[in-house]
Design an enzyme around this catalytic site. Sequence first.
Site, PDB file in Angstrom:
ATOM      1  N   SER A 119       7.187   4.484   2.577  1.00 43.49           N
ATOM      2  CA  SER A 119       8.158   4.501   1.487  1.00 43.49           C
ATOM      3  C   SER A 119       9.464   3.853   1.931  1.00 43.49           C
ATOM      4  CB  SER A 119       8.425   5.925   1.004  1.00 43.49           C
ATOM      5  OG  SER A 119       9.000   6.707   2.036  1.00 43.49           O
ATOM      6  N   GLU A 150       0.829  -1.196   0.000  1.00 43.42           N
ATOM      7  CA  GLU A 150       0.000   0.000   0.000  1.00 43.42           C
ATOM      8  C   GLU A 150       0.873   1.260   0.000  1.00 43.42           C
ATOM      9  OE1 GLU A 150      -3.922  -0.554   2.319  1.00 43.42           O
ATOM     10  OE2 GLU A 150      -2.436  -1.680   3.469  1.00 43.42           O
ATOM     11  N   ARG A 158       8.744   5.582  18.161  1.00 38.33           N
ATOM     12  CA  ARG A 158       9.091   6.847  18.792  1.00 38.33           C
ATOM     13  C   ARG A 158       8.349   6.946  20.120  1.00 38.33           C
ATOM     14  NH1 ARG A 158      11.562  11.219  16.984  1.00 38.33           N
ATOM     15  NH2 ARG A 158      11.291  10.665  14.785  1.00 38.33           N
ATOM     16  N   GLY A 189      21.072   7.484   9.440  1.00 34.85           N
ATOM     17  CA  GLY A 189      21.704   8.278  10.481  1.00 34.85           C
ATOM     18  C   GLY A 189      20.843   8.532  11.701  1.00 34.85           C
ATOM     19  N   GLU A 232       6.899   1.444  13.399  1.00 37.23           N
ATOM     20  CA  GLU A 232       5.569   1.938  13.743  1.00 37.23           C
ATOM     21  C   GLU A 232       5.101   2.992  12.745  1.00 37.23           C
ATOM     22  OE1 GLU A 232       5.164   3.934  17.473  1.00 37.23           O
ATOM     23  OE2 GLU A 232       6.224   5.718  16.787  1.00 37.23           O
ATOM     24  N   SER A 257       6.330   8.452  22.725  1.00 42.11           N
ATOM     25  CA  SER A 257       5.385   9.553  22.590  1.00 42.11           C
ATOM     26  C   SER A 257       5.558  10.623  23.666  1.00 42.11           C
ATOM     27  CB  SER A 257       3.948   9.024  22.634  1.00 42.11           C
ATOM     28  OG  SER A 257       3.691   8.375  23.869  1.00 42.11           O
TER      29      SER A 257
END
Length: 299
Positions: free
Chosen positions: A199, A179, A271, A245, A237, A273
């Site tokens: 991507s 997708e 990450r 990097g 996620e 939150s």
Amino acid sequence: MIIKRKGHRYIDVESGKTLDAWFPLESQEISRSCLAEKYGVVQGESFELEVDTVESGPTSAEDAYLRLHLLSERSVQPNQINLEGVFGALPNVAWTSAGPVFPEQVNRLRSLVSQEHHHLQVSSIDKFPRMSDYVVPVGVRIADADRVRLGAHLASGTTVMHEGFVNFNAGTLGPSMVEGRVTPGVVVGEHSDIGAGSSIMGTLSGGGKQINQIGRNALLGANAGIGISLGDDSIVEAGLYVTAGTKVKLPDGQVVSARELSGKPNLLFRRNSQTGVVEVLTTDSTRWGGLNESLHSND
């Protein structure tokens, strides 16, 4: 690897330049016809071609088209043949409902085919045509054929949804959900999911010569991205872009560049939150549940 095939090409009548080439499976001699040929804008002819697909890159449009066919036919996998110089070998073509022509011929062709009560449509102006006009691999679903270029490698069981995009010299190695964007040089392992809007940095983007890939049973979340390889049973996620990097905090508190984790299995990139720190934890594919097999039985 020496390949010899029979094909059919369209040639621009005014310039004598090749517009495209089609190579039927099993080297059959099958002709094509289109309205652009009927009205003398292009000329179709059969030909035979022999190329070494490894030692050197494409030397002609016909050569380039043969290599792209081999990828989409699944005769070779991405990165197994030499495509250096492929852009220079391919002409820029207006892909119309009356056949391929050079862009400067579109208005002339539009006028000519009006005699057929034909409303001319131009699907794209590009060096690469859509794959489905030349090769239709079995066992796949493609929701929007415009988003899969000739030269894409789609394994049986692959589903490419409407917002998915698969470029040439890229694709899947087994049942997969696409997708997001799969860019040149990138391969996706079986039973992996490339989430909507995601991507993967390929060899024509910021990745340069770096070849990134997605492992087996992996998930690249919606609107996420990677500039490294994602190992087997790993997850990124939703919304997180991990470049080579990117500084990543390990479970023991150590901070390393993401490139040091490239291709390693059983990792979850997320990450925090509360702190905004990119963390990596150990995980496996049960964390996201894997593909729905009934969606990828594309018989």
